[in-house]
Scaffold this motif. Sequence first.
Motif, PDB file in Angstrom:
ATOM      1  N   GLU A 137       6.607   4.645  -6.549  1.00 24.26           N
ATOM      2  CA  GLU A 137       7.465   3.508  -6.225  1.00 24.26           C
ATOM      3  C   GLU A 137       8.268   3.770  -4.956  1.00 24.26           C
ATOM      4  OE1 GLU A 137       8.991  -0.181  -6.281  1.00 24.26           O
ATOM      5  OE2 GLU A 137       7.487   0.527  -7.695  1.00 24.26           O
ATOM      6  N   GLU A 138       8.800   4.977  -4.794  1.00 20.97           N
ATOM      7  CA  GLU A 138       9.567   5.308  -3.588  1.00 20.97           C
ATOM      8  C   GLU A 138       8.690   5.216  -2.339  1.00 20.97           C
ATOM      9  OE1 GLU A 138      12.978   8.393  -5.187  1.00 20.97           O
ATOM     10  OE2 GLU A 138      10.918   9.122  -5.001  1.00 20.97           O
ATOM     11  N   LEU A 139       7.486   5.759  -2.417  1.00 23.09           N
ATOM     12  CA  LEU A 139       6.575   5.679  -1.272  1.00 23.09           C
ATOM     13  C   LEU A 139       6.216   4.233  -0.976  1.00 23.09           C
ATOM     14  CD1 LEU A 139       4.863   6.874   0.952  1.00 23.09           C
ATOM     15  CD2 LEU A 139       3.053   7.280  -0.761  1.00 23.09           C
ATOM     16  N   ALA A 140       5.944   3.471  -2.018  1.00 23.07           N
ATOM     17  CA  ALA A 140       5.603   2.060  -1.834  1.00 23.07           C
ATOM     18  C   ALA A 140       6.707   1.320  -1.086  1.00 23.07           C
ATOM     19  CB  ALA A 140       5.331   1.414  -3.189  1.00 23.07           C
ATOM     20  N   GLN A 141       7.946   1.563  -1.466  1.00 22.28           N
ATOM     21  CA  GLN A 141       9.070   0.905  -0.794  1.00 22.28           C
ATOM     22  C   GLN A 141       9.173   1.331   0.668  1.00 22.28           C
ATOM     23  OE1 GLN A 141      12.511   1.746  -3.211  1.00 22.28           O
ATOM     24  NE2 GLN A 141      11.863   0.345  -4.832  1.00 22.28           N
ATOM     25  N   SER A 163       3.121  -2.535  -2.616  1.00 21.94           N
ATOM     26  CA  SER A 163       3.409  -2.429  -4.040  1.00 21.94           C
ATOM     27  C   SER A 163       3.049  -1.039  -4.567  1.00 21.94           C
ATOM     28  CB  SER A 163       2.607  -3.480  -4.818  1.00 21.94           C
ATOM     29  OG  SER A 163       1.232  -3.150  -4.784  1.00 21.94           O
ATOM     30  N   ARG A 164       3.629  -0.703  -5.696  1.00 18.93           N
ATOM     31  CA  ARG A 164       3.282   0.560  -6.348  1.00 18.93           C
ATOM     32  C   ARG A 164       1.798   0.577  -6.691  1.00 18.93           C
ATOM     33  NH1 ARG A 164       3.305   1.930 -11.913  1.00 18.93           N
ATOM     34  NH2 ARG A 164       3.190   4.179 -12.168  1.00 18.93           N
ATOM     35  N   ARG A 205       3.324   7.670  10.080  1.00 18.03           N
ATOM     36  CA  ARG A 205       4.705   7.863  10.554  1.00 18.03           C
ATOM     37  C   ARG A 205       5.584   8.478   9.475  1.00 18.03           C
ATOM     38  NH1 ARG A 205       3.885   2.898  13.287  1.00 18.03           N
ATOM     39  NH2 ARG A 205       4.767   1.785  11.532  1.00 18.03           N
ATOM     40  N   ILE A 206       5.492   7.988   8.254  1.00 22.70           N
ATOM     41  CA  ILE A 206       6.375   8.454   7.180  1.00 22.70           C
ATOM     42  C   ILE A 206       6.095   9.913   6.818  1.00 22.70           C
ATOM     43  CG2 ILE A 206       5.096   7.773   5.087  1.00 22.70           C
ATOM     44  CD1 ILE A 206       8.618   6.743   5.406  1.00 22.70           C
TER      45      ILE A 206
END
Length: 67
Positions: free
Chosen positions: A17-21, A26-27, A50-51
């Motif tokens: 969920e954190e990565l999705a945000q 979406s998750r 980038r992330i």
Amino acid sequence: MDNAVRELRREKNWTQEELAQKVLVSRQTIISLEQGRYDPSIQLAFRLSRIFKKTIEEIFFYREEED
């Protein structure tokens, strides 16, 4: 296409969920990516790059399909 999304996410101690945000999906998209059921758009591949501070080639591994 194989990828290192799960491993990279776990190195950061992020939930799906954190990565999705962080990459604006979406998750379920992250789950599908990690399971190899979904190939990302070029925009998503760049956001992940980038992330994680990795090249796209370090995250995604193209495998030739056999005849």
